[in-house]
Design a protein around this motif. Structure first.
Motif, mmCIF file in Angstrom:
data_model
loop_
_atom_site.group_PDB
_atom_site.id
_atom_site.type_symbol
_atom_site.label_atom_id
_atom_site.label_comp_id
_atom_site.label_asym_id
_atom_site.label_seq_id
_atom_site.Cartn_x
_atom_site.Cartn_y
_atom_site.Cartn_z
ATOM 1 N N GLU A 186 63.962 111.639 75.030
ATOM 2 C CA GLU A 186 64.102 110.922 76.664
ATOM 3 C C GLU A 186 64.759 112.164 77.777
ATOM 4 N N LEU A 187 64.662 113.542 77.218
ATOM 5 C CA LEU A 187 65.269 114.519 77.890
ATOM 6 C C LEU A 187 64.764 115.636 78.674
ATOM 7 N N SER A 188 64.729 116.033 79.590
ATOM 8 C CA SER A 188 63.531 117.146 79.787
ATOM 9 C C SER A 188 64.761 118.881 78.756
ATOM 10 N N GLY A 189 63.634 119.454 79.376
ATOM 11 C CA GLY A 189 63.800 120.881 78.150
ATOM 12 C C GLY A 189 65.234 121.225 78.750
ATOM 13 N N GLY A 190 65.487 121.597 79.650
ATOM 14 C CA GLY A 190 66.871 121.802 80.469
ATOM 15 C C GLY A 190 67.794 121.116 80.457
ATOM 16 N N GLN A 191 67.823 119.301 80.311
ATOM 17 C CA GLN A 191 68.637 119.041 79.959
ATOM 18 C C GLN A 191 69.603 118.862 77.683
ATOM 19 N N LYS A 192 67.835 119.346 77.244
ATOM 20 C CA LYS A 192 68.007 119.202 75.804
ATOM 21 C C LYS A 192 69.092 120.737 75.706
ATOM 22 N N GLN A 193 68.886 121.770 76.696
ATOM 23 C CA GLN A 193 69.173 122.812 76.623
ATOM 24 C C GLN A 193 70.761 122.848 76.955
ATOM 25 N N ARG A 194 70.906 121.895 77.842
ATOM 26 C CA ARG A 194 72.430 121.253 78.353
ATOM 27 C C ARG A 194 73.462 120.337 77.382
ATOM 28 N N THR A 223 60.835 128.829 84.647
ATOM 29 C CA THR A 223 62.282 130.193 85.323
ATOM 30 C C THR A 223 63.346 129.105 86.087
ATOM 31 N N LYS A 224 63.127 127.832 86.746
ATOM 32 C CA LYS A 224 64.358 127.357 87.623
ATOM 33 C C LYS A 224 64.873 126.888 86.807
ATOM 34 N N THR A 225 64.784 126.249 85.940
ATOM 35 C CA THR A 225 65.812 125.149 84.440
ATOM 36 C C THR A 225 66.468 126.810 83.856
ATOM 37 N N SER A 226 65.925 127.703 83.601
ATOM 38 C CA SER A 226 66.553 128.881 83.273
ATOM 39 C C SER A 226 67.999 129.357 83.961
ATOM 40 N N TYR A 227 67.308 129.243 85.160
ATOM 41 C CA TYR A 227 68.850 130.805 86.096
ATOM 42 C C TYR A 227 69.539 128.980 85.854
ATOM 43 N N GLU A 228 68.707 127.915 86.095
ATOM 44 C CA GLU A 228 70.451 126.299 85.983
ATOM 45 C C GLU A 228 71.096 126.565 84.934
ATOM 46 N N VAL A 229 70.758 126.573 83.729
ATOM 47 C CA VAL A 229 71.781 127.242 82.511
ATOM 48 C C VAL A 229 72.346 128.323 82.128
#
Length: 233
Positions: free
Chosen positions: A141-149, A174-180
């Motif tokens: 139920e999570l996005s890739g960025g949320q999973k990494q968080r 790219t955008k999610t990478s920079y947020e992580v």
């Protein structure tokens, strides 16, 4: 924090021996944010496995927080990993049938921490990565960025001395990478020692030091001017 001297590692490939690490000398001070780069076959994954006590060198020495990491049986290696290290993986490695809170609390279970304290700590670290409202959600139920968080919160929950991140942005846009990376930089700003294996130049330059491996040797190791991830976000 990390001291490695004249590290060698070979693997037997049928009748041949593949010499992967050919004398690595490498120190990391407390609070550093170091990127390890190298093409496929350079030895960076082998080095990370040795740092993470998932593999052992043939010769040479490895000290972690002044403790010699040598000839450990699996039980002691697991205890040291749980005490000293937090892992962040490209593929997140979350347990699919457990919600975000239970995934973050998992290392604390193995430390023998009681349920209420585990839950409180896990929620604290989910808050830290901005996902407290997603505590009861399953990984699918999570996005890739949320999973990494969630994976970063899990790595932090046991309060390790060092975070080891293996291509932490490799599966993200790219955008999610920079947020992580903004999150990782913030954790480093608080004093946590972090090593990142990456093949991405822009991600590497978000560290404070870049170590380049080629054919099992460090060919370059230098301080860089850190690019702040939030300048892209």
């Amino acid at each position: 924090m990390i001291e490695i001297k004249d590290l060698h590692k070979s693997y037997q490939m049928g009748s041949n021996s593949l010499h992967v690490l050919k004398g690595i000398n490498f120190n990391v001070k407390e609070g550093e944010l170091v990127a390890i780069m190298g093409s496929s076959g350079s030895g960076k994954s082998t080095l990370l496995n040795i740092l993470g006590m998932l593999d052992e060198a043939d010769t040479g020495s490895y000290f972690l927080d002044n403790i010699p990491i040598k000839d450990l049986n699996e039980k002691i290696a697991a205890r040291y990993r749980n005490k000293f290290l937090g892992f962040i993986f490209q593929s997140f490695n979350l347990i699919n049938y457990k919600n975000a809170l239970d995934n973050v609390a998992m290392p604390l279970y193995y430390q023998g921490i009681k349920r209420k304290e585990r839950t409180d700590k896990a929620l604290h670290y989910l808050e830290k990565v901005g996902l407290a409202d997603w505590a009861t959600h399953l990984p699918n139920e999570l996005s890739g960025g949320q999973k990494q968080r969630v994976a970063i919160a899990r790595a932090l929950a046991s309060e390790p001395k060092v975070l080891l991140a293996d291509e932490p942005t490799g599966a993200l846009d790219t955008k999610t990478s920079y947020e992580v990376m903004e999150l990782i930089q913030g954790i480093n700003d608080e004093g946590k020692t972090i090593l990142i294996v990456t093949h991405e130049e822009d991600i590497a330059h978000m560290s404070k030091r870049i170590v380049n491996l080629k054919d099992g040797l460090i060919i370059d190791d230098g301080i860089v001017e850190q690019v702040r991830a939030n300048s892209y976000v």
